[in-house]
Design a protein around this motif. Structure first.
Motif, PDB file in Angstrom:
ATOM      1  N   PHE A 140       0.827  -1.207   0.000  1.00 18.39           N
ATOM      2  CA  PHE A 140       0.000   0.000   0.000  1.00 18.39           C
ATOM      3  C   PHE A 140       0.862   1.257   0.000  1.00 18.39           C
ATOM      4  O   PHE A 140       0.536   2.249  -0.657  1.00 18.39           O
ATOM      5  CB  PHE A 140      -0.924  -0.025   1.218  1.00 18.39           C
ATOM      6  N   SER A 141       1.977   1.237   0.719  1.00 21.68           N
ATOM      7  CA  SER A 141       2.850   2.413   0.806  1.00 21.68           C
ATOM      8  C   SER A 141       3.465   2.787  -0.533  1.00 21.68           C
ATOM      9  O   SER A 141       3.927   3.911  -0.720  1.00 21.68           O
ATOM     10  CB  SER A 141       3.959   2.169   1.834  1.00 21.68           C
ATOM     11  N   ARG A 142       3.446   1.857  -1.490  1.00 19.32           N
ATOM     12  CA  ARG A 142       4.048   2.106  -2.793  1.00 19.32           C
ATOM     13  C   ARG A 142       3.066   2.735  -3.777  1.00 19.32           C
ATOM     14  O   ARG A 142       3.400   2.935  -4.944  1.00 19.32           O
ATOM     15  CB  ARG A 142       4.592   0.798  -3.367  1.00 19.32           C
ATOM     16  N   HIS A 143       1.873   3.069  -3.306  1.00 17.21           N
ATOM     17  CA  HIS A 143       0.845   3.618  -4.187  1.00 17.21           C
ATOM     18  C   HIS A 143       0.806   5.144  -4.193  1.00 17.21           C
ATOM     19  O   HIS A 143      -0.027   5.730  -4.879  1.00 17.21           O
ATOM     20  CB  HIS A 143      -0.535   3.103  -3.762  1.00 17.21           C
ATOM     21  N   LEU A 144       1.685   5.800  -3.438  1.00 17.32           N
ATOM     22  CA  LEU A 144       1.592   7.251  -3.312  1.00 17.32           C
ATOM     23  C   LEU A 144       2.671   7.989  -4.090  1.00 17.32           C
ATOM     24  O   LEU A 144       2.970   9.151  -3.827  1.00 17.32           O
ATOM     25  CB  LEU A 144       1.630   7.676  -1.838  1.00 17.32           C
ATOM     26  N   GLY A 145       3.272   7.328  -5.054  1.00 15.66           N
ATOM     27  CA  GLY A 145       4.230   7.996  -5.919  1.00 15.66           C
ATOM     28  C   GLY A 145       5.593   8.176  -5.282  1.00 15.66           C
ATOM     29  O   GLY A 145       5.954   7.501  -4.311  1.00 15.66           O
ATOM     30  N   GLY A 146       6.372   9.108  -5.835  1.00 15.09           N
ATOM     31  CA  GLY A 146       7.752   9.285  -5.406  1.00 15.09           C
ATOM     32  C   GLY A 146       7.869  10.057  -4.114  1.00 15.09           C
ATOM     33  O   GLY A 146       8.324  11.212  -4.087  1.00 15.09           O
ATOM     34  N   ILE A 147       7.492   9.451  -3.026  1.00 14.29           N
ATOM     35  CA  ILE A 147       7.509  10.092  -1.715  1.00 14.29           C
ATOM     36  C   ILE A 147       8.407   9.288  -0.777  1.00 14.29           C
ATOM     37  O   ILE A 147       8.606   8.086  -0.959  1.00 14.29           O
ATOM     38  CB  ILE A 147       6.073  10.186  -1.149  1.00 14.29           C
ATOM     39  N   THR A 148       8.956   9.958   0.207  1.00 15.29           N
ATOM     40  CA  THR A 148       9.804   9.294   1.197  1.00 15.29           C
ATOM     41  C   THR A 148       8.973   8.336   2.044  1.00 15.29           C
ATOM     42  O   THR A 148       7.886   8.684   2.518  1.00 15.29           O
ATOM     43  CB  THR A 148      10.460  10.347   2.105  1.00 15.29           C
ATOM     44  N   VAL A 149       9.477   7.120   2.238  1.00 15.15           N
ATOM     45  CA  VAL A 149       8.791   6.119   3.054  1.00 15.15           C
ATOM     46  C   VAL A 149       9.725   5.655   4.160  1.00 15.15           C
ATOM     47  O   VAL A 149      10.844   5.214   3.898  1.00 15.15           O
ATOM     48  CB  VAL A 149       8.340   4.909   2.203  1.00 15.15           C
ATOM     49  N   LEU A 150       9.257   5.760   5.397  1.00 13.01           N
ATOM     50  CA  LEU A 150      10.024   5.326   6.559  1.00 13.01           C
ATOM     51  C   LEU A 150       9.294   4.192   7.263  1.00 13.01           C
ATOM     52  O   LEU A 150       8.056   4.184   7.327  1.00 13.01           O
ATOM     53  CB  LEU A 150      10.207   6.480   7.551  1.00 13.01           C
ATOM     54  N   HIS A 151      10.076   3.249   7.775  1.00 10.62           N
ATOM     55  CA  HIS A 151       9.467   2.160   8.533  1.00 10.62           C
ATOM     56  C   HIS A 151       9.145   2.607   9.948  1.00 10.62           C
ATOM     57  O   HIS A 151       9.933   3.286  10.608  1.00 10.62           O
ATOM     58  CB  HIS A 151      10.395   0.954   8.607  1.00 10.62           C
ATOM     59  N   GLY A 152       7.966   2.224  10.413  1.00 14.02           N
ATOM     60  CA  GLY A 152       7.566   2.462  11.791  1.00 14.02           C
ATOM     61  C   GLY A 152       6.260   1.752  12.062  1.00 14.02           C
ATOM     62  O   GLY A 152       5.297   1.925  11.318  1.00 14.02           O
ATOM     63  N   ARG A 153       6.219   0.923  13.082  1.00 13.48           N
ATOM     64  CA  ARG A 153       4.992   0.179  13.379  1.00 13.48           C
ATOM     65  C   ARG A 153       3.922   1.082  13.961  1.00 13.48           C
ATOM     66  O   ARG A 153       2.737   0.799  13.876  1.00 13.48           O
ATOM     67  CB  ARG A 153       5.291  -0.959  14.352  1.00 13.48           C
ATOM     68  N   GLY A 154       4.344   2.201  14.544  1.00 11.23           N
ATOM     69  CA  GLY A 154       3.393   3.078  15.205  1.00 11.23           C
ATOM     70  C   GLY A 154       3.201   2.667  16.648  1.00 11.23           C
ATOM     71  O   GLY A 154       3.120   1.482  16.969  1.00 11.23           O
ATOM     72  N   SER A 155       3.122   3.638  17.518  1.00 14.34           N
ATOM     73  CA  SER A 155       2.917   3.347  18.937  1.00 14.34           C
ATOM     74  C   SER A 155       1.546   2.727  19.152  1.00 14.34           C
ATOM     75  O   SER A 155       0.606   2.982  18.402  1.00 14.34           O
ATOM     76  CB  SER A 155       3.030   4.636  19.760  1.00 14.34           C
ATOM     77  N   GLU A 156       1.443   1.904  20.179  1.00 16.09           N
ATOM     78  CA  GLU A 156       0.137   1.376  20.546  1.00 16.09           C
ATOM     79  C   GLU A 156      -0.772   2.539  20.906  1.00 16.09           C
ATOM     80  O   GLU A 156      -0.386   3.461  21.609  1.00 16.09           O
ATOM     81  CB  GLU A 156       0.251   0.420  21.733  1.00 16.09           C
ATOM     82  N   GLY A 157      -1.982   2.485  20.385  1.00 18.55           N
ATOM     83  CA  GLY A 157      -2.931   3.567  20.641  1.00 18.55           C
ATOM     84  C   GLY A 157      -3.077   4.514  19.472  1.00 18.55           C
ATOM     85  O   GLY A 157      -4.032   5.280  19.420  1.00 18.55           O
ATOM     86  N   THR A 158      -2.137   4.471  18.511  1.00 17.68           N
ATOM     87  CA  THR A 158      -2.291   5.320  17.333  1.00 17.68           C
ATOM     88  C   THR A 158      -3.375   4.738  16.431  1.00 17.68           C
ATOM     89  O   THR A 158      -3.606   3.532  16.411  1.00 17.68           O
ATOM     90  CB  THR A 158      -0.976   5.446  16.547  1.00 17.68           C
ATOM     91  N   LEU A 159      -3.998   5.608  15.668  1.00 16.60           N
ATOM     92  CA  LEU A 159      -5.082   5.171  14.796  1.00 16.60           C
ATOM     93  C   LEU A 159      -4.585   4.175  13.756  1.00 16.60           C
ATOM     94  O   LEU A 159      -5.232   3.155  13.507  1.00 16.60           O
ATOM     95  CB  LEU A 159      -5.725   6.381  14.113  1.00 16.60           C
ATOM     96  N   ARG A 160      -3.425   4.443  13.151  1.00 20.80           N
ATOM     97  CA  ARG A 160      -2.964   3.530  12.096  1.00 20.80           C
ATOM     98  C   ARG A 160      -2.555   2.172  12.669  1.00 20.80           C
ATOM     99  O   ARG A 160      -2.728   1.148  12.021  1.00 20.80           O
ATOM    100  CB  ARG A 160      -1.829   4.153  11.289  1.00 20.80           C
ATOM    101  N   ARG A 161      -2.028   2.138  13.875  1.00 19.31           N
ATOM    102  CA  ARG A 161      -1.679   0.858  14.499  1.00 19.31           C
ATOM    103  C   ARG A 161      -2.946   0.049  14.780  1.00 19.31           C
ATOM    104  O   ARG A 161      -3.008  -1.161  14.511  1.00 19.31           O
ATOM    105  CB  ARG A 161      -0.901   1.113  15.782  1.00 19.31           C
ATOM    106  N   ALA A 162      -3.991   0.711  15.291  1.00 23.36           N
ATOM    107  CA  ALA A 162      -5.243   0.018  15.580  1.00 23.36           C
ATOM    108  C   ALA A 162      -5.898  -0.482  14.301  1.00 23.36           C
ATOM    109  O   ALA A 162      -6.437  -1.587  14.258  1.00 23.36           O
ATOM    110  CB  ALA A 162      -6.192   0.951  16.335  1.00 23.36           C
ATOM    111  N   ALA A 163      -5.853   0.330  13.242  1.00 24.84           N
ATOM    112  CA  ALA A 163      -6.448  -0.082  11.966  1.00 24.84           C
ATOM    113  C   ALA A 163      -5.680  -1.250  11.361  1.00 24.84           C
ATOM    114  O   ALA A 163      -6.281  -2.207  10.860  1.00 24.84           O
ATOM    115  CB  ALA A 163      -6.473   1.101  11.005  1.00 24.84           C
TER     116      ALA A 163
END
Length: 462
Positions: A255-278
Motif C-alpha cells: 500500500f505504501s508504494r501507491h503514493l508515488g515518489g515520496i519518502t517512506v520510513l518504517h515504523g509500526r506506530g505506537s500502541e494507541g495510534t489510529l494507524r496501528r489500531a487499523a
C-alpha cells in the motif's frame, strides 16, 4: 350415319378420359421399371423406419421420466444487441452514520462523540464521495492533533475535486477529528490527553478512550479498505512529505508504494495510534506527515495532495493529471541527531537538503556565556525533518536524516526489527518526550510504566 354416331360418341367421351388421366397422373416410366423402383423405395423406407424407431422399452422409460419431471421454464434469449455483453455490477447505497448515500453522490455527514453537553454539542463534519461504480473505500483522517492544519487543507482540496458520478469506489474524509483541540489550537483534548494514544478505545474508559472508541467503530471499522492518517511534525518541528508505515506487514508495504515518489520510513506506530489500531484490524494504514504544526504551509499541502491524487489514480478510483516526477517511492533508513548542550538552536541547513557525514547541521549557543557546540551529521543522506530555531535542552532531537535504501532492503530491515522486538520480553511503549503526553494521575500504574524516552520519542510521534 353409323360411323358419324360412333365418332360423336368418341368426342364426347374424350374430355372425361383426359380429366381422369390428369387426376391420376400416370408415370411415363415403363411398368417394369416402375415396379422395380417401387420395390427399391419400399426396401429403403423399411430400413429407415427400423433405424429411426427406438426400442419400445426406451420409449416407455423416456415417457415415464418426462411425466415425473416438472415442466422446465425456458427464458427468452436476450436481444442480439445484448448478447455477449457483461452486466455491470450494481453499486448499493452507502450506509454511514445513520444516513444512506446513493451511488454517484457527495454528502456531508456528522459524527458526534457525545462527550459534551447535549445542548452545546457540535458534531464533526464527515465528507463522503460515494462513486457510481464499484471500487475500494479509502478513508482520510486529519487533525487528530488539533494544531495540525496541513492535513485539514489536504482533505478539503482532495474531496472537493472528486466527481462521484465518474468515480470507482468511495472516499471518506474527516478534516478535523479532534474538534475540541482545534478550537483551542492545541494538540491535545481538553483533558490534556493525546487522542492518538487511545485507539481503538474503550466504551467505558476515560473521555479520550470513549471518543476514540466512538470514532473507530462508527467510521473506521467496516467502512475503510485503506486508511491514510494525515499529520505534521510536533513540538515545533517540520517534516518533508513522508510516509510512516509498518514495512514488516506485506499488505501495508504494498500500500505504501501507491503514493508515488515520496519518502517512506518504517515504523509500526505506537500502541494507541489510529494507524496501528487499523492495521491490527486488518486495514492497511499509513501516516502521511507533511510540514509543521500551527501553520499552513503551501508547499507541504501541495506535496501531500499530489501524493493522495496519485494514490487514487493507482487504486483506480479517479484519474489524475499530476504525478510525482519519480514514479516509485524512496525508502529510507533514518536517524535523529540530537543536541549535546542546551541553548538556542541556529540551523545551517534547510528541509530537503542533502548532507554528507561530518557536515555541520547547526549550532547551539548559550546566550549568556557565548559558548556553543556544533551539531554534526553522523551519516550522509537527506534532511527529511528538523526543528525550527528555538530554545532547546540537552538531548533535544534537532535533525532527522534519511539514508536511501532499496525497497527490498527496507523491508528486510523492518522484518529483522520485528523479530528482535518479538524476542524481547517486557518491551516498553514509547511516548513523546512531552510532559503533557504522560498519562493523567487517574490512569493505571501499568500505563505509567509505558513511558519511555527512546529513539521513537516525540520526534516520531504521530
Amino acid at each position: 350415319m353409323k360411323y358419324f354416331a360412333l365418332f360423336t360418341a368418341f368426342l364426347l367421351a374424350t374430355p372425361c378420359a383426359v380429366a381422369v388421366a390428369s387426376k391420376e397422373q400416370p408415370s411415363s416410366t415403363p411398368p417394369a421399371l416402375q415396379s422395380a423402383d417401387q420395390e427399391r423405395t419400399d426396401l429403403e423406407t423399411t430400413d429407415a423406419e427400423k433405424t429411426a424407431s427406438p426400442d419400445p422399452q426406451v420409449i416407455g422409460s423416456e415417457s415415464t421420466e418426462r411425466d415425473t419431471k416438472e415442466p422446465e421454464t425456458t427464458e427468452a434469449p436476450p436481444p442480439e444487441s445484448q448478447q455477449g455483453v457483461e452486466t455491470a455490477p450494481v453499486v448499493e447505497s452507502l450506509s454511514l452514520l445513520n444516513a444512506s448515500i446513493p451511488p454517484g453522490q457527495f454528502q456531508t455527514l456528522y459524527w458526534s462523540p457525545g462527550q459534551s453537553f447535549a445542548s452545546i454539542d457540535t458534531p464533526v463534519p464527515v465528507l463522503v464521495a460515494h462513486g457510481k461504480n464499484p471500487g475500494p473505500r479509502v478513508c482520510l483522517t486529519a487533525a487528530i492533533h488539533g494544531d495540525e492544519l496541513n492535513g485539514i487543507e489536504m482533505v478539503r482540496r482532495l474531496m472537493y475535486q472528486l466527481e462521484p458520478v465518474k468515480m470507482n469506489g468511495t472516499v471518506i474524509g474527516v478534516p478535523i477529528v479532534n474538534l475540541d483541540g482545534f478550537r483551542r489550537a492545541s494538540r491535545y483534548l481538553s483533558d490534556r490527553r493525546d487522542l492518538n494514544r487511545y485507539f481503538p478505545g474503550s466504551e467505558n474508559g476515560s473521555a479520550a478512550s470513549r471518543i476514540a472508541y466512538s470514532f473507530f467503530n462508527k467510521i473506521i471499522r467496516g467502512n475503510c479498505d485503506f486508511l491514510v492518517d494525515l499529520h505534521t511534525g510536533s513540538l515545533k518541528r517540520t517534516n518533508l512529505p513522508q510516509i510512516r508505515a509498518d514495512l514488516s506487514n506485506e499488505t501495508v508495504f504494498e500500500f505504501s508504494r501507491h503514493l508515488g515518489g515520496i519518502t517512506v520510513l518504517h515504523g509500526r506506530g505506537s500502541e494507541g495510534t489510529l494507524r496501528r489500531a487499523a492495521t491490527d484490524l486488518g486495514i492497511p494504514a499509513i501516516t502521511l506527515e507533511s510540514g509543521g504544526p500551527n501553520s499552513l504551509d503551501e508547499s507541504s499541502v501541495d506535496g501531500g495532495v499530489k501524493a493522495l491524487e496519485t494514490l487514487l489514480q493507482n487504486l483506480d478510483i479517479q484519474p489524475t493529471v499530476r504525478f510525482w516526477g519519480t514514479p516509485q517511492p524512496v525508502f529510507y533508513h533514518s536517524e535523529w541527531v540530537r543536541s549535546d548542550q542546551g541553548g538556542i538552536l541556529m540551523s545551517d541547513v534547510e528541509l530537503g537538503d542533502t548532507v554528507r557525514e561530518g557536515d555541520v547541521l547547526g549550532r547551539v549557543v548559550d546566550p549568556v556565556s557565548n559558548t556553543g557546540s556544533d551539531i554534526v551529521s553522523p551519516l550522509s543522506g537527506k534532511i527529511i525533518g528538523m526543528a525550527f530555531n528555538q530554545v532547546v535542552q540537552t538531548g533535544f532531537a534537532a535533525y532527522h536524516i534519511g539514508e536511501a535504501k532499496t525497497p527490498e532492503e527496507a523491508k528486510e530491515e523492518a522484518q529483522e526489527e520485528l523479530k528482535e522486538e518479538s524476542q524481547k520480553s517486557g518491551s516498553v511503549q514509547s511516548y513523546p518526550d512531552d510532559p503533557e503526553t504522560a498519562p493523567a494521575p487517574e490512569d493505571t500504574e501499568a500505563s505509567m510504566k509505558k513511558i519511555s524516552d527512546s529513539e521513537g520519542g516525540s520526534e516520531n510521534a504521530e
